[in-house]
Scaffold this motif. Sequence first.
Motif, PDB file in Angstrom:
ATOM      1  N   ILE A  82       0.824  -1.331   0.028  1.00 33.26           N
ATOM      2  CA  ILE A  82      -0.078   0.225   0.095  1.00 33.26           C
ATOM      3  C   ILE A  82       0.639   1.322  -0.062  1.00 33.26           C
ATOM      4  O   ILE A  82       0.720   2.413  -0.656  1.00 33.26           O
ATOM      5  CB  ILE A  82      -0.805   0.091   1.114  1.00 33.26           C
ATOM      6  CG1 ILE A  82      -1.781  -1.081   1.300  1.00 33.26           C
ATOM      7  CG2 ILE A  82      -1.731   1.242   1.389  1.00 33.26           C
ATOM      8  CD1 ILE A  82      -2.617  -1.341   0.038  1.00 33.26           C
ATOM      9  N   ARG A  83       2.003   1.274   0.608  1.00 33.95           N
ATOM     10  CA  ARG A  83       2.727   2.516   0.840  1.00 33.95           C
ATOM     11  C   ARG A  83       3.378   3.116  -0.253  1.00 33.95           C
ATOM     12  O   ARG A  83       4.039   2.605  -1.071  1.00 33.95           O
ATOM     13  CB  ARG A  83       4.118   2.243   1.835  1.00 33.95           C
ATOM     14  CG  ARG A  83       4.620   3.441   2.278  1.00 33.95           C
ATOM     15  CD  ARG A  83       3.883   4.334   3.310  1.00 33.95           C
ATOM     16  NE  ARG A  83       3.221   3.690   4.441  1.00 33.95           N
ATOM     17  CZ  ARG A  83       2.093   3.089   4.535  1.00 33.95           C
ATOM     18  NH1 ARG A  83       1.319   3.468   3.814  1.00 33.95           N
ATOM     19  NH2 ARG A  83       1.725   2.478   5.680  1.00 33.95           N
ATOM     20  N   GLY A  84       2.831   4.333  -0.718  1.00 39.69           N
ATOM     21  CA  GLY A  84       3.135   4.935  -1.824  1.00 39.69           C
ATOM     22  C   GLY A  84       2.760   4.476  -3.038  1.00 39.69           C
ATOM     23  O   GLY A  84       3.000   4.808  -4.209  1.00 39.69           O
ATOM     24  N   ILE A  85       1.378   3.772  -2.982  1.00 40.17           N
ATOM     25  CA  ILE A  85       0.968   3.177  -4.323  1.00 40.17           C
ATOM     26  C   ILE A  85       0.603   4.133  -5.152  1.00 40.17           C
ATOM     27  O   ILE A  85       0.114   3.799  -6.425  1.00 40.17           O
ATOM     28  CB  ILE A  85      -0.234   2.212  -3.752  1.00 40.17           C
ATOM     29  CG1 ILE A  85      -0.670   1.334  -4.879  1.00 40.17           C
ATOM     30  CG2 ILE A  85      -1.386   2.904  -3.234  1.00 40.17           C
ATOM     31  CD1 ILE A  85      -1.638   0.250  -4.502  1.00 40.17           C
ATOM     32  N   ASP A  86       0.175   5.230  -4.763  1.00 38.34           N
ATOM     33  CA  ASP A  86      -0.245   6.428  -5.724  1.00 38.34           C
ATOM     34  C   ASP A  86       0.604   6.728  -6.736  1.00 38.34           C
ATOM     35  O   ASP A  86       0.492   7.301  -7.961  1.00 38.34           O
ATOM     36  CB  ASP A  86      -0.873   7.503  -4.974  1.00 38.34           C
ATOM     37  CG  ASP A  86       0.199   8.075  -3.911  1.00 38.34           C
ATOM     38  OD1 ASP A  86       0.510   7.413  -3.015  1.00 38.34           O
ATOM     39  OD2 ASP A  86       0.509   9.475  -4.054  1.00 38.34           O
ATOM     40  N   THR A  87       1.959   6.500  -6.455  1.00 40.52           N
ATOM     41  CA  THR A  87       3.161   7.020  -7.422  1.00 40.52           C
ATOM     42  C   THR A  87       3.794   5.666  -7.848  1.00 40.52           C
ATOM     43  O   THR A  87       4.765   5.705  -8.446  1.00 40.52           O
ATOM     44  CB  THR A  87       3.903   7.942  -6.597  1.00 40.52           C
ATOM     45  OG1 THR A  87       4.572   7.027  -5.599  1.00 40.52           O
ATOM     46  CG2 THR A  87       3.465   9.083  -6.385  1.00 40.52           C
ATOM     47  N   SER A  88       3.214   4.385  -7.617  1.00 39.10           N
ATOM     48  CA  SER A  88       3.819   3.172  -7.777  1.00 39.10           C
ATOM     49  C   SER A  88       3.181   2.329  -8.761  1.00 39.10           C
ATOM     50  O   SER A  88       2.259   1.801  -8.423  1.00 39.10           O
ATOM     51  CB  SER A  88       4.350   2.408  -6.771  1.00 39.10           C
ATOM     52  OG  SER A  88       4.925   1.295  -7.220  1.00 39.10           O
ATOM     53  N   PRO A  89       3.289   2.274 -10.467  1.00 39.62           N
ATOM     54  CA  PRO A  89       2.622   1.724 -11.429  1.00 39.62           C
ATOM     55  C   PRO A  89       2.696  -0.036 -10.886  1.00 39.62           C
ATOM     56  O   PRO A  89       1.622  -0.609 -11.117  1.00 39.62           O
ATOM     57  CB  PRO A  89       3.145   1.957 -12.385  1.00 39.62           C
ATOM     58  CG  PRO A  89       3.611   3.396 -12.305  1.00 39.62           C
ATOM     59  CD  PRO A  89       4.141   3.482 -10.954  1.00 39.62           C
ATOM     60  N   ALA A  90       3.762  -0.250 -10.442  1.00 41.55           N
ATOM     61  CA  ALA A  90       4.123  -1.673 -10.050  1.00 41.55           C
ATOM     62  C   ALA A  90       3.158  -2.115  -9.022  1.00 41.55           C
ATOM     63  O   ALA A  90       2.214  -3.165  -9.017  1.00 41.55           O
ATOM     64  CB  ALA A  90       5.579  -1.917  -9.489  1.00 41.55           C
ATOM     65  N   ARG A  91       2.893  -1.370  -7.802  1.00 38.21           N
ATOM     66  CA  ARG A  91       2.293  -1.874  -6.765  1.00 38.21           C
ATOM     67  C   ARG A  91       0.978  -1.653  -7.252  1.00 38.21           C
ATOM     68  O   ARG A  91      -0.126  -2.495  -6.773  1.00 38.21           O
ATOM     69  CB  ARG A  91       2.387  -0.636  -5.624  1.00 38.21           C
ATOM     70  CG  ARG A  91       3.744  -1.118  -4.807  1.00 38.21           C
ATOM     71  CD  ARG A  91       3.598   0.013  -3.642  1.00 38.21           C
ATOM     72  NE  ARG A  91       4.996  -0.182  -2.715  1.00 38.21           N
ATOM     73  CZ  ARG A  91       5.858  -0.176  -2.808  1.00 38.21           C
ATOM     74  NH1 ARG A  91       6.527   0.548  -3.970  1.00 38.21           N
ATOM     75  NH2 ARG A  91       6.853  -0.583  -1.975  1.00 38.21           N
ATOM     76  N   GLN A  92       0.369  -0.857  -8.007  1.00 32.93           N
ATOM     77  CA  GLN A  92      -0.881  -0.565  -8.546  1.00 32.93           C
ATOM     78  C   GLN A  92      -1.578  -1.715  -9.252  1.00 32.93           C
ATOM     79  O   GLN A  92      -2.408  -2.569  -9.258  1.00 32.93           O
ATOM     80  CB  GLN A  92      -1.141   0.686  -9.326  1.00 32.93           C
ATOM     81  CG  GLN A  92      -1.021   1.880  -8.601  1.00 32.93           C
ATOM     82  CD  GLN A  92      -1.130   3.269  -9.615  1.00 32.93           C
ATOM     83  OE1 GLN A  92      -1.463   3.130 -10.772  1.00 32.93           O
ATOM     84  NE2 GLN A  92      -0.487   4.133  -9.340  1.00 32.93           N
TER      85      GLN A  92
END
Length: 264
Positions: free
Chosen positions: A187-197
Motif C-alpha cells: 500500500i505504501r506509496g501506491i499512488d506513485t507506483s505503477p508496479a504496486r497498482q
Amino acid sequence: MEETAKGPHVTCDGCTTSSKLDFDFSMAFQPIYDAVAGRVWGYEALVRGLSGEGAFQVLSRVAPEQKYRFDQDCRVKAIELASRLFPADEDLVLSINFMPNAVYEPAACLRATLLAAKRCSFPTSSIMFEFTENEEVSDAAHLTNIITEYRKHGFTTAIDDFGAGHAGLGLLVDFQPDLIKIDMKLIRGIDTSPARQAVVAGIVGIAKELDITVLAEGIETEAEFRILQEAGIRLFQGYWFAKPAYEALPQIQSVPVSDATAVA
C-alpha cells in the motif's frame, strides 16, 4: 476424544498443558472504514500492555509453552471489551487476531471463545478471526479444518498481511477466507507506483472471482486511499483514518469530503 455423560467431548493438548500467563494485558481498537457505506464497518482488537506498550513488547513476553493460553486469553479479552464499548444499536464487526499454530483441535480451542460470547451476549456473527501470513503454517489441511470449524459457528475468517508472508497466493488455492487484508508494504506509496497498482489490481481481480472481500490496511494518506478506492476496494484501515485507542473506540479523523456527511 473423551466420552462424557452428554456424549463425546473434544479435547486438545493445549487445553491441558499450556502454562498460565505471568503477566496481564489489554486491547486497543482501530476502526475499519467502509467507503461505500460511509461509516465504520468494525474494529480490530490489538494487544497492548497495561501501560499501553505495543504488541511487540507484549508478544516478546509470551513463552512457547504459553502460546495457547495467550491466544485464548486474547480472544476473551477482546470480546469482553467490545461487548462494553460497541454501541448496541450499531452493526459492527470485531476483528480478532489468532495464531493458527496455537490451535490444536479447532472445536476444543473455540470453547472459551463461545463461552465468552455467550456470557457477554456478543453475537458470533459479529466476530471476524484473522490470521497473519507472517506466521508460517506448515499443515495446510490443519488450517483448512480451523476455517471450516469457525464458519460452522458463524465467524468470519480473514488473512492478514496478505502479499507479504510465507505462502502468498498459494493460500487461496488451498482455501478461501471471507476476507483478505492487503499488507501495508504493498500500500505504501501506491499512488506513485505503477508496479504496486498492478499487483493490487491483480489481487482485487482474483478476490472478486473467488467472492472474497478485500480490505486495504496501513492507509496513511488520502492519495493512497483514493487510488485504492478507484481499484475497487471498499474496506480501509490505517492511521489516516484513526490510530488505535487503548480500551476505547477512536473516532474517524480523516474522512473523504464526498463521504463526510455519511459518517457524521
